[in-house]
Design an enzyme around this catalytic site. Structure first.
Site, mmCIF file in Angstrom:
data_model
loop_
_atom_site.group_PDB
_atom_site.id
_atom_site.type_symbol
_atom_site.label_atom_id
_atom_site.label_comp_id
_atom_site.label_asym_id
_atom_site.label_seq_id
_atom_site.Cartn_x
_atom_site.Cartn_y
_atom_site.Cartn_z
ATOM 1 N N HIS A 1 -1.518 -1.042 -4.072
ATOM 2 C CA HIS A 1 -0.506 -1.555 -3.148
ATOM 3 C C HIS A 1 -1.021 -2.786 -2.409
ATOM 4 O O HIS A 1 -0.313 -3.795 -2.294
ATOM 5 C CB HIS A 1 -0.116 -0.472 -2.136
ATOM 6 C CG HIS A 1 0.856 0.531 -2.666
ATOM 7 N ND1 HIS A 1 0.941 0.851 -4.001
ATOM 8 C CD2 HIS A 1 1.800 1.292 -2.040
ATOM 9 C CE1 HIS A 1 1.885 1.765 -4.169
ATOM 10 N NE2 HIS A 1 2.430 2.046 -2.999
ATOM 11 N N HIS B 1 -5.476 5.346 1.721
ATOM 12 C CA HIS B 1 -6.729 4.795 1.178
ATOM 13 C C HIS B 1 -7.829 4.657 2.237
ATOM 14 O O HIS B 1 -7.582 4.612 3.442
ATOM 15 C CB HIS B 1 -6.494 3.427 0.523
ATOM 16 C CG HIS B 1 -5.683 3.489 -0.727
ATOM 17 N ND1 HIS B 1 -6.215 3.876 -1.940
ATOM 18 C CD2 HIS B 1 -4.378 3.195 -0.961
ATOM 19 C CE1 HIS B 1 -5.270 3.822 -2.861
ATOM 20 N NE2 HIS B 1 -4.149 3.427 -2.292
#
Length: 271
Positions: free
Chosen positions: A164, A223
């Site tokens: 992303h 993340h």
């Protein structure tokens, strides 16, 4: 149509001179850093955006390159052809060839997107291992990929570079580079072409805002810091390697405003 024209004028004024384009790379790095700090400090409130199934993620981010490609393709084709005819005074054939040359940049972008995402998958598979509930009497199984692990309801623990952060940063920067062509383009106010280009321009700006917003959400909710930092650095490298290096060369898709000096007040590529 008046509202669309006013909206387009305001956006062009905001983007004029390349101020946003020049500052966005540093802003993305700052978002990744600050977002990670807030996430690690447990200061981020629980919102629907934490859920990976939120509509923005499912219908936009998951197909971010498709959205970017779908809007940039007609925008680049129309603006490049019009620029070649009105500013560079090219004939129809030469203008069409220039448009095709510039459109090849989308093929380059697709190659960057595909190559990097495949690399991320390879690294995650290479560095990971599967945690799967043990069943009595079953011999331990070695899993080579994340997909195999998930098929047995396991959890894959590998180094998951943030796709992303990579893709959203790359797409947002690419959009800002391409819409800069409007600084050198002139069109009749009453023309149908101006309306179409304005619709595409406003849509691309809205898309860029969504990409930056979802980049922020990724920094806040998903993340580890190292995974996000590496993702955004690869995205910035893809942008810099094309628009700031290769596209300045003769044998390349070229910049959005060809044959205009880089020191021009209207179009400044700060290196």
């Amino acid at each position: 149509m008046e509202r669309l024209e006013r909206c387009g004028r305001c956006l062009r004024a905001a983007l004029a001179g390349g101020r946003v384009r020049r500052r966005l790379p540093a802003a993305l790095l700052a978002i990744a850093l600050l977002g990670s700090a807030l996430k690690d400090s447990d200061l981020v409130p629980d919102t629907p955006l934490r859920n990976k199934r939120n509509p923005l993620n499912v219908y936009f981010v998951k197909v971010a390159w498709a959205w970017t490609l779908w809007l940039l393709l007609p925008f680049i084709a129309l603006t490049t052809y019009q620029l070649a005819r009105t500013k560079l005074l090219y004939g129809r054939t030469r203008s069409a060839l220039l448009a095709l040359r510039r459109l090849s940049g989308l093929a380059v972008g697709t190659a960057v997107w595909f190559g990097c995402t495949q690399l991320f998958v390879y690294i995650e598979n290479l560095t990971g291992e599967c945690s799967v509930p043990a069943k009595p009497g079953d011999a331990p199984r070695l899993y080579a990929t994340k997909r195999e692990c998930h098929q047995d309801s396991g959890v894959w623990n590998g180094f998951d570079i943030s796709g992303h952060c990579f893709l959203l940063s790359y797409c947002a920067l690419m959009i800002l580079e391409e819409v800069a062509v409007l600084e050198g383009l002139s069109m009749d106010h009453s023309s149908r072409l101006r309306v179409v280009v304005n619709v595409l321009f406003v849509s691309l700006c809205l898309l860029a805002v969504i990409w930056v917003f979802m980049f922020l959400c990724t920094a806040l909710y998903f993340h580890d810091f190292s995974q996000k930092l590496l993702g955004v650095l690869i995205g910035l490298s893809g942008w810099y390697g094309t628009y700031r290096f290769w596209y300045l060369k003769p044998f390349s898709p070229g910049l959005p405003l060809p044959n205009i000096p880089l020191s021009s007040k209207k179009y400044s590529y700060s290196r």
